[in-house]
Design an enzyme around this catalytic site. Structure first.
Site, PDB file in Angstrom:
ATOM      1  N   TYR A   1       0.854  -1.195   0.000  1.00 49.21           N
ATOM      2  CA  TYR A   1       0.000   0.000   0.000  1.00 49.21           C
ATOM      3  C   TYR A   1       0.887   1.240   0.000  1.00 49.21           C
ATOM      4  CZ  TYR A   1      -2.747   3.881   1.723  1.00 49.21           C
ATOM      5  OH  TYR A   1      -3.335   5.111   1.854  1.00 49.21           O
TER       6      TYR A   1
ATOM      7  N   GLU B   1      -3.565   7.452  -4.081  1.00 46.44           N
ATOM      8  CA  GLU B   1      -3.392   6.178  -3.401  1.00 46.44           C
ATOM      9  C   GLU B   1      -3.211   5.073  -4.425  1.00 46.44           C
ATOM     10  OE1 GLU B   1      -5.783   5.587   0.568  1.00 46.44           O
ATOM     11  OE2 GLU B   1      -6.737   4.450  -1.020  1.00 46.44           O
TER      12      GLU B   1
END
Lengths: 378, 293, 378, 293
Positions: free
Chosen positions: C101, C189
């Site tokens: 992530y 993101e």
């Protein structure tokens, strides 16, 4: 790296800095055509990379096409400080109500980009700097902020009262700074920035220099380079890792380090000699570099004696000695050489040199005196 | 005593696995400099001259407590290495790399100021406190412990001056090559202040060169703040106008920044200026003798 | 402002952030054609602006063209949290060795852009944040430096050992930051960022949100906006200077200020009522704004009572009162209104309201109780 | 005493010739705030409400000695106005403007930190030391001098709270609207520290709202550093998940930043939290009574 005025004007246009119309001309025919197309009073300006072209007669106002042609004939091909004028800019001659100076450069003391502005533009700004330093506003630009609106406006208010001019100038100053940063410039200068009769600001003359260390990331700037013959030699030297400047004397110098190279020249001059060049072979020298340097020195027919002064640090004296021997084997070196070596690996270097029966001296003063003696004995 | 570094100074080398970095690490280690770590991304865990290599300055500082970093990194990445050093906890950065873009240095020096980190260079030979610690690329054999502080914009000219001093029995407290780029770290003023406050330093040699007004500013500072004797030398007395002499800063433009002006500035405040390098030791001796009286 | 995954992927491509090939499809035919052209295993992904599409069945892996068509048939038209799926992305399904992530957002505490990175990607990062906060590295980026090489590399080393992956990640992180800054993003993101079987990093899913306050200077971002029906109403409100969010209750609220609006809703709920909306008429309210707000409230058929709660500061109570009277004259308002006014020019406002025989209450609690009483009495 | 401002504070108004700037300058002057200058480029020399207008902050500061600036400038130019204030010598900037891009504020707050300048806002109603000085857009008639310090992320909710306090005989030392943007100036912690150190402040009211973790951090700070009683209120107790409630910062995301969590954080350290605004005055009175014992 320097660029011509016409190139600076083109960069200004890319950044929407207002510049009068102009045409670059290489021939009289082009000058005539340009003057006809612009169809009003023009100024014909020599495009050379040296200063002082105005005083040398390289800038002329022309009210008619005929006058423009006459001006072009006079300027094209003329010599300005050793540079032949190969091209002229034919530019709209705008009405000038008042002239200003604005420029950006690097300031060693504040370690920042410095904005300079003066209401006394148009003349030699260096004269103003000397005689009336307070007339030049100097504002360091915080690199974290860049040229903010308020800062550009603050500078603009130092030059103008009229809010319309302040707004135009604010806009121009921000664009000048952006141009400086984007192109890794070392100088961006507008002199004069003028108020025209329509109360509009225009950049009448532009000057830009660039940081050589940053050219590797400025491809679009690097291709603008138009070196003179001497500069081409300097650039070729640079590509071999050498810094070379040709001078008018007869003692060829090969030194490592700029400061030591300057000091070597000083010492030669002090004892009555004339250095033929500045040649810094830089740090981490390989034998190859020394061969290139010898080649460069031998290519100058004025050189009668070669003086080598090396103080090893990052440079190793054995590398220099090996390079020198290689060069002597490869090139026909028929002039005397005086050598001084010390510092890193000096013993080994001196041993190599001694094996080849080359003359070694102990100090810089001795080396200079010996070189001068040899020149005089020729 | 000395300024900036001494035998206890813990040093890390950025770019330790490169050709120059590795070579000069060997020289520094041999001189006795406390090289405690090297940095080379992706080579963490290796050893160079028995010095442990880390992937980042932060890791190296955390593991070894290094407070000084010396940088041997190619010019395009050198400013980033300076930033990494400052962010990683280093207090003094010595940047040897040559050819760093000026605007990179403008950004880097602004950041260092914010962080309270000192810089020497870029484009400098480093510094030495003789017989204690050498950080950079200085040829150590010419130096000798003593009481003369020296600072210079030029590398090899420094070596010449130092060997003349040493030959004449004049040892050095600390010698600093400040570099000749348009924007660099510690300059004459900051070093004069440190030498003035260093009990071991009895006399100061300042080696300048043409271009800029750093020497004039130094003269002004000496006049106001320095009680110890200073001897100066200016390279480029015979350099032609407007020619670029290798150092980006060494441009004579429009009659300012000339050697004559700088010499005049020093002589006006009673600082003797040698015309030839060989004259420097005698001037220093004379100054030291007068100081003793 | 939010954008779809396919739009984020396109922005990533513009910044050379590696993303698997994909095709946006509105119909089953397009899905079939895309799967055929990609000619390998694909993933069919619903394009909706709400989270949790995976759990809702909006993402399906398809090994053959036939499977892709089946997946497309299931997903196109399905409802995910009230949004109908109108388009799907058919994307290359790369082999995944490991998931990470990485994300950028604004951090209130350090007042900077925060880079977040975790080796525990692919799952709900919020779960990781709660249960194992140390598994998420959080690095504030100095706005004066931006994302430097060394900082990007430092973060990369926290995730990877292999120097090849570190170099790829360093490059991606710098580009993500540049994308964030250039577009005035509030979130960038990648979850997951994956190592594919070729040891190459790829962004498998991308999310971007943008700062509404900066859209005025981000025309190329603003045109990507694809609001839902509810959002269109909110946007129209915004254009009138109102912040409106529709809820499910029956007491229409008109309040000035977000905090007071929330507190008003809290008080209504506290006393057992149900607010029909959040409506902040903001500062510097003109009578016109109040008319627009009344219009908005009346357009919701669920609204049975209107509660107005104004505390004048930059808002003037007389403006509100005048606007309300105008609205009542222009619109057919057939439901009861409860009004509470205080602050700047409250006396004048109350006088105007009293002249028109509208009910005034003294406190927020009283207003809420009265509104609830009126709803119950209907 | 009070915090940040008092009757002697010299204030300048940036954007004084605009609609809002001019209107609220009138209000501030009427309240007795020492408005000594206005700034509006190109309008230097004019008067607004008898306040002299200058072309730049620097000019205004040099002429009047103003130390606080209040900004009424359209959002696209507001951050530049903040920078100008800091660069021009202002020590506290109060930015009323709404809708300033977040990245502009990131840059501006970094610069202010470097300069040691404080900021309140943007997107805030300002602050007031009742009966001494009001800077911003607060409706002055609801305030009363006293010993309750108040801070709030929300403007109009502040007014409601203050009027409830005043109606109940509880005056205020200083009230600060800190604004609700994602990146803003002084926050709970810095203000708690100031109120703790202010001899006049006897109790503190903290008005929070959903989103972020500022209230949780404030609770942590109170636990460690604040001895004076604090009473809290959190707006948005019933706000639905994931909906944006007008303030950019007020987003509930994935179960963190909820009112329940914030209320729990305060109650865990003994700070009472009112469920309805109307309950606040009684809680403050109780706290003050206990403090007197």
């Amino acid at each position: 790296m320097k660029i011509h005025e016409y190139q600076a004007r083109n960069l200004f246009r890319q950044y929407d800095i207002p510049v009068p119309d102009d045409v670059l001309c290489y021939t009289i025919d082009e000058v005539e055509k340009a003057a006809r197309e612009l169809n009003r009073m023009v100024v014909v300006k020599a495009q050379v990379l040296v200063g002082g072209r105005g005083k040398a007669g390289g800038v002329k106002l022309a009210k008619t096409v005929e006058e423009a042609v006459v001006a072009g004939q006079k300027i094209l091909g003329m010599d300005i400080k050793g540079c032949t004028v190969e091209k002229v800019l034919v530019a709209d001659a705008v009405e000038i109500k008042k002239e200003y100076y604005v420029g950006l450069t690097i300031d060693r003391n504040t370690k920042s980009v410095l904005f300079m502005a003066s209401a006394e533009g148009g003349v030699e700004i260096e004269e103003v700097a000397k005689e009336n330093p307070d007339a030049i506003h100097k504002i360091p630009i915080d690199p974290d902020l860049g040229m903010t609106d308020f800062m550009a406006r603050k500078i603009a208010f130092k030059l103008f009262d009229d809010i319309s001019l302040v707004k135009q100038a604010t806009d121009i100053f921000k664009k000048m700074y952006q141009l400086f940063i984007d192109t890794d410039a070392s100088i961006v200068e507008i002199n004069p920035l003028v108020i025209t009769d329509g109360n509009v600001l225009k950049a009448i003359d532009g000057k830009m220099n660039f940081d050589d260390n940053a050219l590797y990331r400025q491809a679009s700037i690097e291709i603008m380079n138009e070196p003179t013959e001497d500069e081409k030699k300097e650039i070729a030297a640079k590509e071999s890792g050498l810094t070379y400047i040709r001078l008018d004397g007869n003692i060829g110098c090969m030194v490592n380090g700029a400061g030591l190279a300057m000091a070597s020249m000083d010492v030669i001059k002090h004892f009555g000699g004339e250095p033929a060049n500045f040649l810094d072979i830089g740090g981490s020298s390989s034998p190859k570099k020394v061969v290139d340097a010898m080649n460069l020195l031998m290519s100058d027919k004025n050189v009668k004696v070669i003086m080598i002064n090396i103080f090893g640090g990052i440079t190793r004296c054995d590398d220099v000695a090996n390079g020198l021997i290689t060069a002597l084997n490869q090139l026909k070196v028929d002039i005397p050489i005086v050598i001084r070596l010390s510092g890193t690996n000096a013993e080994e270097g001196l041993r190599i040199i001694a094996e080849h029966n080359l003359p070694i001296v102990g100090s810089l003063s001795e080396a200079a005196k010996e070189a001068i003696r040899l020149v005089k004995s020729l | 005593m000395s300024i900036l570094i001494n035998k206890d100074t813990k040093v890390l080398v950025q770019g330790i696995t490169g050709r120059d970095g590795s070579f000069h690490t060997g020289k520094m280690v041999a001189y006795g400099t406390k090289i405690v770590a090297g940095v080379s991304p992706g080579k963490g865990g290796q050893l160079v001259h028995n010095v442990p290599v880390f992937n980042s300055v932060e890791d190296a500082v955390n593991a070894t407590g290094a407070t000084v970093s010396v940088i041997f990194i190619p010019a395009p990445y050198a400013a980033d290495a300076i930033l990494e050093a400052a962010e990683g906890g280093i207090k003094l950065v010595v940047c040897i790399s040559e050819g760093v873009p000026t605007l990179d240095m403008v950004k880097a020096t602004a950041y260092l100021k914010k962080k309270g980190v000192e810089l020497i260079g870029a484009n400098c030979p480093g510094l030495i406190t003789p017989e204690e610690s050498m950080i950079g690329i200085l040829p150590v054999n010419i130096f000798k412990k003593g009481n003369v502080g020296l600072m210079s914009r030029s590398g090899t000219l420094t070596y010449l001056m130092v060997s003349l001093l040493t030959q004449n029995g004049l040892g050095q407290s600390t010698c600093v090559g400040i570099g000749g780029d348009p924007v660099s770290g510690l300059y004459y003023q900051e070093l004069l202040e440190r030498f003035e406050n260093d009990p071991e330093t009895e006399a100061i040699v300042l080696i300048g060169e043409i271009g800029g007004d750093a020497e004039e500013r130094a003269a002004q500072y000496i006049k106001e703040h320095v009680t110890k004797p200073v001897v100066a030398f200016i390279a480029g007395q015979t350099a032609p106008q407007g020619k670029r002499m290798g150092h980006a800063g060494a441009i004579i433009s429009s009659g300012s920044g000339t050697a004559e002006e700088k010499i005049a500035a020093f002589e006006a405040i009673g600082v003797p200026v040698a015309r030839l390098p060989v004259e420097v030791p005698a001037l220093v001796k004379k100054a030291l003798d007068e100081r003793k009286k």
